[in-house]
Design a protein around this motif. Structure first.
Motif, PDB file in Angstrom:
ATOM      1  N   LEU A 142      -3.138 -38.013 -40.844  1.00 15.93           N
ATOM      2  CA  LEU A 142      -2.415 -38.613 -41.934  1.00 15.93           C
ATOM      3  C   LEU A 142      -0.611 -38.398 -40.997  1.00 15.93           C
ATOM      4  CD1 LEU A 142      -4.220 -37.552 -44.907  1.00 15.93           C
ATOM      5  CD2 LEU A 142      -4.492 -39.919 -43.575  1.00 15.93           C
ATOM      6  N   GLY A 143      -0.435 -37.903 -40.267  1.00 16.54           N
ATOM      7  CA  GLY A 143       1.018 -37.981 -39.888  1.00 16.54           C
ATOM      8  C   GLY A 143       1.643 -37.064 -40.692  1.00 16.54           C
ATOM      9  N   MET A 144       1.439 -36.330 -41.800  1.00 15.88           N
ATOM     10  CA  MET A 144       2.359 -35.553 -42.742  1.00 15.88           C
ATOM     11  C   MET A 144       3.389 -34.505 -41.881  1.00 15.88           C
ATOM     12  SD  MET A 144      -1.203 -33.230 -44.338  1.00 15.88           S
ATOM     13  CE  MET A 144      -1.911 -34.212 -45.355  1.00 15.88           C
ATOM     14  N   GLU A 145       4.256 -34.071 -43.203  1.00 19.86           N
ATOM     15  CA  GLU A 145       4.924 -33.455 -42.250  1.00 19.86           C
ATOM     16  C   GLU A 145       5.817 -32.034 -43.277  1.00 19.86           C
ATOM     17  OE1 GLU A 145       8.330 -36.730 -44.025  1.00 19.86           O
ATOM     18  OE2 GLU A 145       8.314 -37.370 -42.306  1.00 19.86           O
ATOM     19  N   LEU A 146       5.856 -31.213 -42.604  1.00 15.73           N
ATOM     20  CA  LEU A 146       6.208 -29.909 -43.355  1.00 15.73           C
ATOM     21  C   LEU A 146       7.161 -30.547 -44.552  1.00 15.73           C
ATOM     22  CD1 LEU A 146       6.177 -27.469 -42.619  1.00 15.73           C
ATOM     23  CD2 LEU A 146       8.425 -27.055 -41.265  1.00 15.73           C
ATOM     24  N   LEU A 147       6.502 -29.772 -45.599  1.00 16.96           N
ATOM     25  CA  LEU A 147       7.245 -29.505 -46.497  1.00 16.96           C
ATOM     26  C   LEU A 147       7.788 -28.251 -47.381  1.00 16.96           C
ATOM     27  CD1 LEU A 147       7.360 -30.460 -49.279  1.00 16.96           C
ATOM     28  CD2 LEU A 147       4.996 -29.268 -50.320  1.00 16.96           C
ATOM     29  N   SER A 148       7.043 -26.708 -46.954  1.00 15.90           N
ATOM     30  CA  SER A 148       8.046 -25.769 -46.944  1.00 15.90           C
ATOM     31  C   SER A 148       6.783 -24.273 -46.121  1.00 15.90           C
ATOM     32  CB  SER A 148       7.940 -25.355 -48.334  1.00 15.90           C
ATOM     33  OG  SER A 148       6.452 -25.455 -48.844  1.00 15.90           O
ATOM     34  N   GLU A 149       7.052 -23.439 -46.558  1.00 13.35           N
ATOM     35  CA  GLU A 149       6.282 -22.268 -46.042  1.00 13.35           C
ATOM     36  C   GLU A 149       6.549 -21.180 -46.631  1.00 13.35           C
ATOM     37  OE1 GLU A 149       7.019 -19.217 -41.629  1.00 13.35           O
ATOM     38  OE2 GLU A 149       7.454 -20.797 -42.046  1.00 13.35           O
ATOM     39  N   TYR A 150       5.514 -20.188 -46.827  1.00 14.76           N
ATOM     40  CA  TYR A 150       5.262 -19.016 -47.707  1.00 14.76           C
ATOM     41  C   TYR A 150       4.725 -18.489 -47.169  1.00 14.76           C
ATOM     42  CZ  TYR A 150       4.233 -15.549 -51.591  1.00 14.76           C
ATOM     43  OH  TYR A 150       4.454 -14.920 -52.062  1.00 14.76           O
ATOM     44  N   ARG A 205       1.871 -16.865 -40.691  1.00 12.31           N
ATOM     45  CA  ARG A 205       2.407 -17.971 -41.497  1.00 12.31           C
ATOM     46  C   ARG A 205       1.608 -18.528 -42.302  1.00 12.31           C
ATOM     47  NH1 ARG A 205       6.564 -20.477 -37.593  1.00 12.31           N
ATOM     48  NH2 ARG A 205       7.329 -20.902 -39.053  1.00 12.31           N
ATOM     49  N   SER A 206       1.801 -19.178 -43.424  1.00 15.76           N
ATOM     50  CA  SER A 206       1.399 -19.725 -44.510  1.00 15.76           C
ATOM     51  C   SER A 206       2.657 -21.353 -44.268  1.00 15.76           C
ATOM     52  CB  SER A 206       1.164 -19.263 -45.254  1.00 15.76           C
ATOM     53  OG  SER A 206       0.144 -18.121 -45.329  1.00 15.76           O
ATOM     54  N   ARG A 207       1.804 -22.364 -43.610  1.00 15.25           N
ATOM     55  CA  ARG A 207       2.653 -23.840 -44.128  1.00 15.25           C
ATOM     56  C   ARG A 207       2.165 -24.417 -44.905  1.00 15.25           C
ATOM     57  NH1 ARG A 207       4.520 -22.510 -37.926  1.00 15.25           N
ATOM     58  NH2 ARG A 207       2.677 -21.309 -38.180  1.00 15.25           N
ATOM     59  N   PHE A 208       3.246 -25.543 -46.059  1.00 18.63           N
ATOM     60  CA  PHE A 208       2.595 -26.690 -46.580  1.00 18.63           C
ATOM     61  C   PHE A 208       2.709 -28.225 -45.851  1.00 18.63           C
ATOM     62  CE2 PHE A 208       2.582 -23.186 -49.402  1.00 18.63           C
ATOM     63  CZ  PHE A 208       1.910 -23.518 -50.531  1.00 18.63           C
TER      64      PHE A 208
END
Length: 318
Positions: free
Chosen positions: A37-45, A70-73
């Motif tokens: 889907l070619g997603m883009e990095l949104l955030s990280e927690y 790491r946990s990335r959205f």
């Protein structure tokens, strides 16, 4: 959480969360979906109070600083404006504070306007590797069971869902959010090996539920190749066991044969290194090709080394 500025209001968004587990069923499905889907990095927690450091890397005798998981959205905006998707890809599950972690995930999801949370996981059974993988479903709202049955999914009648795959949905239920766990069936005898057929089944089930078109052709080919390898291995074992009673040392040898081979020091030939760079360049131009890159890194047992660079492909450079 480290949010990327300028996130617009999302359209009826759903969230999917995946972590490492049996057969890497959930993680494979998550990475595949993110790439296609070619997603883009949104955030990280990645809270340091919940994740510890288990080891440090040594390279040519030099110890490097230990890295926490790491946990990335990642975000995909649906051009059809049905359901935007947010995928949480976690490198590991926290050793402690799991419910606290999940509560923070749910709070973040609510802030984004997430309407429904999915987790992808594995269900180990006595299935033969050549059989089709079933998908089992469990939901937080009994009303959603009708949707599962309409899509011909098996209902998980009883049992438990271990780890964050279940705990996150329990935390969601506590806040009145809809949650669904999709578990892809895989052979328990090969639970330590990748089983992409189960990942494929999970993605096909999610496609039915969401209505989102997903090109699964590469995952289909990967599933066929693994099915053949595991089928041949199982046939050899069954033949050997039928010829004579298995001795303890033979059992140990068989169990060792199920473990993935991990070279002590993976090295690249110049051709392999060039191939990786070419795939990175292609994926940078077209994110949908990123899964081909991931397959190659997995084949060379180098994904962990290249993981951060791989995920950088999905940062918003606009």
């Amino acid at each position: 959480m480290n949010m990327i500025d300028g996130v617009q209001e999302l359209k009826s968004p759903w969230m999917i969360a995946v972590w490492p587990g049996m057969g890497n069923v959930g993680l494979t499905a998550g990475y595949y979906l993110m790439a296609k889907l070619g997603m883009e990095l949104l955030s990280e927690y990645s809270p340091p109070e919940l994740f510890d450091i288990d080891y440090v890397e040594v390279e040519q005798g030099v110890i490097h600083t230990g890295m926490r998981p790491r946990s990335r959205f990642f975000l995909w905006k649906d051009p059809e404006e049905q359901h935007d998707l947010v995928i949480l890809i976690g490198e590991a599950q926290p050793q402690f504070g799991k419910y606290t972690y999940c509560q923070k995930m749910v709070t973040y999801a609510r802030d984004l306007g997430i309407e429904r949370i999915f987790t992808f996981a594995a269900m180990a059974t006595a299935m033969h590797p050549e059989h089709e993988s079933r998908v089992f479903a469990a939901v937080t709202d009994p009303e959603n069971l009708k949707e599962m049955r309409v899509n011909n999914l098996e209902i998980l009648q009883e049992g438990n869902i271990s780890g964050l795959n279940g705990i996150l949905l329990g935390a969601a239920a506590d806040k009145g959010m809809d949650g669904t766990c999709l578990l892809g069936e895989m052979p328990h005898i090969f639970s330590q090996l990748p089983f992409p057929k189960a990942s494929l089944a999970v993605l096909q089930a999610f496609r039915l539920i969401s209505g989102i078109e997903i090109d699964t052709s590469e995952l289909v080919e990967q599933s066929k190749a693994m099915e053949q390898k595991l089928g041949e291995l199982l046939s050899q074992v069954e033949k050997s066991m039928g010829e004579k009673k298995e001795m303890p040392e033979q059992q140990e040898s068989f169990e060792e044969s199920l473990q993935p081979e991990v070279p002590e020091e993976p090295t690249l030939t110049p051709e392999e290194a060039q191939r990786i760079e070419e795939l990175f360049a292609q994926a940078k131009q077209d994110r949908s090709k990123a899964y081909i890159l991931k397959q190659e890194l997995d084949r060379l047992d180098l994904f962990a080394e290249y993981e951060d660079r791989f995920l950088d492909l999905f940062k918003n450079h606009g």
